[in-house]
Design a protein around this motif. Structure first.
Motif, short mmCIF file in Angstrom:
data_model
loop_
_atom_site.label_atom_id
_atom_site.label_comp_id
_atom_site.label_asym_id
_atom_site.label_seq_id
_atom_site.Cartn_x
_atom_site.Cartn_y
_atom_site.Cartn_z
N ASP A 210 0.95 -10.99 2.11
CA ASP A 210 0.91 -10.17 0.90
C ASP A 210 0.90 -8.68 1.20
O ASP A 210 0.06 -7.92 0.69
CB ASP A 210 -0.33 -10.53 0.06
CG ASP A 210 -0.24 -9.96 -1.36
OD1 ASP A 210 0.89 -9.74 -1.81
OD2 ASP A 210 -1.29 -9.78 -1.99
N PRO A 212 3.61 -5.16 1.52
CA PRO A 212 4.93 -4.73 1.04
C PRO A 212 5.96 -4.69 2.16
O PRO A 212 5.63 -4.41 3.32
CB PRO A 212 4.65 -3.32 0.50
CG PRO A 212 3.48 -2.85 1.29
CD PRO A 212 2.63 -4.05 1.55
N THR A 214 8.53 -2.50 3.51
CA THR A 214 8.89 -1.10 3.36
C THR A 214 10.40 -0.90 3.46
O THR A 214 11.13 -1.76 3.98
CB THR A 214 8.20 -0.25 4.44
OG1 THR A 214 8.69 -0.67 5.72
CG2 THR A 214 6.69 -0.43 4.39
#
Length: 243
Positions: A210, A212, A214
């Motif tokens: 969980d 991001p 990038t």
């Protein structure tokens, strides 16, 4: 059926005539992912992904990062075996009237198909022990890792003999994905970001825990895939004399 499709089917038939490779695609994920899951000690773990640290447990971290490694090993070995048996046959195919790009596209399609199989089997085994935060992102990361090493396997299959190529795939993938990219390590070596598994594995770990994905990671993954695909096209064309 198009001529690319016919060449693809011919390559798939070569795979079916390699029972050891087919057995590896089924048995290796259960053995590697299952073994690492069984031997994982109980206790907390800290996974380093996307410039953040995620708290989890060792029984979850082990299957999460051994799954991309297993899929990469399988795709790499499959790419190697594909090219070991295809160099002369592909040259004859071009002499028979195929365009060089049709042969190259068929081979890249086979690498992609093997990567999908290796990813599907490896992730299916992993799901018995670990559920990623985002299965879709995790699948993309594992598939990208497998495809990258499938392309490395193609290059090894064209440039090296079988034994040397197997060593390159096995030790290369283990060093890259298990040592240099280990998400449990507190410090990442500077060399790690220049190795082929760096960006794809970061995508997989982001999906697993969980975090991001990038922009730099997504662009880096696309760049690695693009560079290796270009290298495969050039080397394949030159070494097999299909150009």
């Amino acid at each position: 059926m198009t001529r690319v499709g016919t060449a693809f089917r011919a390559g798939a038939s070569e795979l079916r005539r390699t029972p050891l490779l087919l057995a590896l695609l089924v048995v290796a994920p259960a053995y590697v992912v299952g073994l690492f899951t069984l031997v994982a000690p109980s206790g907390p773990a800290r996974v380093h992904v996307a410039d953040r640290v995620v708290a989890t447990t060792l029984p979850e971290a082990f299957p999460a990062f051994t799954t991309p490694m297993t899929a990469a090993l399988l795709a790499g070995v499959a790419g190697l075996f594909l090219m070991q048996t295809a160099v002369e046959a592909d040259a004859r195919t071009v002499v028979a009237g195929y365009r060089p790009w049709e042969v190259v596209v068929a081979r890249l399609g086979l690498v992609a198909a093997v990567s999908v199989i290796a990813t599907t089997v490896s992730v299916a085994v992993m799901l018995t022990a670990f559920e990623p935060a985002s299965l879709a992102v995790f699948l993309v990361g594992v598939l990208a890792t497998a495809f990258v090493y499938g392309l490395v396997g193609v290059l090894a299959g064209v440039l090296l003999d079988r034994l040397s190529g197997v060593y390159v795939i096995l030790f290369g993938a283990m060093l890259d994905l298990f040592v240099f990219q280990n998400p449990l390590a507190t410090d990442t070596p500077a060399l790690a970001r220049f190795l082929p598994g760096h960006f794809p594995l970061r995508v997989a770990m982001a999906g697993g825990f969980d975090a991001p994905v990038t922009t730099s990671t997504a662009l880096g993954t696309a760049a690695v895939v693009g560079l290796l695909t270009t290298a495969v096209v050039v080397v394949f064309t030159v070494e097999t004399h299909v150009g």
